[in-house]
Design an enzyme around this catalytic site. Structure first.
Site, PDB file in Angstrom:
ATOM      1  N   CYS A 114       0.984  -1.403   0.144  1.00  0.00           N
ATOM      2  CA  CYS A 114      -0.217  -0.101   0.393  1.00  0.00           C
ATOM      3  C   CYS A 114       0.696   0.971   0.410  1.00  0.00           C
ATOM      4  CB  CYS A 114      -0.610   0.062   1.097  1.00  0.00           C
ATOM      5  SG  CYS A 114      -1.580  -1.420   1.118  1.00  0.00           S
ATOM      6  N   HIS A 251      -3.710   7.638   2.046  1.00  0.00           N
ATOM      7  CA  HIS A 251      -3.415   6.362   1.774  1.00  0.00           C
ATOM      8  C   HIS A 251      -4.815   5.483   1.495  1.00  0.00           C
ATOM      9  CE1 HIS A 251      -3.870   1.951   0.897  1.00  0.00           C
ATOM     10  NE2 HIS A 251      -4.069   1.767   2.128  1.00  0.00           N
ATOM     11  N   ASN A 281      -9.927   0.101  -0.508  1.00  0.00           N
ATOM     12  CA  ASN A 281      -8.675  -0.035  -0.168  1.00  0.00           C
ATOM     13  C   ASN A 281      -7.559  -0.546  -1.283  1.00  0.00           C
ATOM     14  OD1 ASN A 281      -5.726  -0.177   0.272  1.00  0.00           O
ATOM     15  ND2 ASN A 281      -6.311  -0.708   2.167  1.00  0.00           N
TER      16      ASN A 281
END
Length: 324
Positions: A114, A251, A281
């Site tokens: 990520c 993020h 996500n």
């Protein structure tokens, strides 16, 4: 005069298939309310069966190039952040290079889960500052739907697929915090936390792709503290403070992490770009997706000071301060 890596184009791509939270109610002991209240996610996009990470990356790249008003042959390098490549090798970067019809330069992948786009952006900045490249295409692209355990309600409802791309160009600045471009970067990792977020497969272990595994609560606690710390470190390197920030572009993992980080930094939520409700996500794709949405909606404007930050498996985390 100081050399800066300046953003000149942005673009993104999301698969056609939109998956609302209600779809998970058919197969899991969960509900739309449970997912929304704990994560902020309402829907996400899943790639079609024949759709690959590189294909999505190419479309996002084409849109970023069009936004910048340049062609693929104006690019010197491609850096792709992904943890879900089409193949073990060659890199997604070289596949994008071919897909764009790019006839020169070089391409490679970065894997920091990520945090991948932050790592890719920092690498691209280094290529420009060192004179290795004049224009770099930085891409985050993921098909996380391919590594989900569909029986694990704590993880499979969180992730989505997509791609975002950013074009950086070498330009000169005055060397002060008012310059456009990347002003500071901060990267970190700590392998002691590897069991908090990982995939239980790989070439040299199982020989299979494996499925994502996560310890949600411990990861949440690490995320808020580490993200606020890295953001403040980057700002200090740039000789700036949280009150100077126009937008945090984080993020997009979980609305509670986003809110907690902003609160810890003392930045109000109306200065945070939030897309987690629509995308879930998307790992390395989440920051460029959020950047692209912020620009397309007219919120992010030329001259705005942005802080981007992310944390992912490794653990790996970092931040970039950029004046748009």
């Amino acid at each position: 005069m100081t050399l800066r890596a300046v953003a000149i184009g942005i673009g993104h791509y999301l698969p056609e298939r939109i998956v609302p939270n209600s779809e998970f109610e058919k197969t899991l002991d969960t509900s739309d309310e449970w997912i929304r209240t704990r994560t902020g996610i309402e829907r996400r996009h899943f790639a079609a069966e024949s759709e690959t990470t590189s294909q999505m990356a190419v479309i996002a790249a084409e849109r970023a190039l069009a936004h910048a008003g340049i062609t693929a042959d104006d690019i010197d390098a491609i850096v792709v952040a992904t943890s879900t490549p089409d193949l073990t090798f060659p890199s997604v970067g070289t596949m994008v290079q071919e897909g764009l019809g790019m006839t020169k330069g070089f391409a490679f992948d970065v894997q920091a889960v990520c945090a991948g786009f932050i790592y890719a952006l920092t690498n691209a900045n280094g290529l420009i500052l060192s004179g290795q490249a004049n224009r770099v295409l930085v891409i985050g692209a993921e098909t996380f739907s391919r590594i989900m355990d569909w029986n694990d309600r704590s993880t499979c409802v969180l992730f989505g697929d997509g791609a975002g791309a950013l074009v950086l160009e070498a330009r000169t600045g005055s060397g002060n915090p008012q310059d456009r471009g990347i002003l500071a970067c901060d990267l970190n990792s700590d392998g002691h936390y590897r069991d908090m977020l990982y995939v239980d497969g790989g070439v040299s272990t199982s020989g299979q792709a494996g499925k994502l595994r996560m310890q949600g609560n411990p990861l949440f606690r690490q995320a808020v503290s580490k993200l606020s710390e890295t953001a403040e470190t980057s700002l200090a390197k740039a000789r700036l403070k949280p009150e100077d920030v126009d937008w945090i572009v984080p993020h997009q993992a979980n609305i509670r992490i986003i809110q907690g980080t902003a609160k810890k930094m003392g930045v109000p939520m109306d200065k945070v770009i939030v897309t987690v409700q629509d995308h879930g996500n998307t790992s390395a794709a989440s920051i460029p997706l959020a950047l692209s949405v912020g620009v397309s909606e007219g919120r992010i404007k030329t001259g705005d000071l942005l802080v981007t930050e992310a944390i992912g498996g490794g653990l790996a985390w970092g931040s970039v301060v950029i004046r748009w």
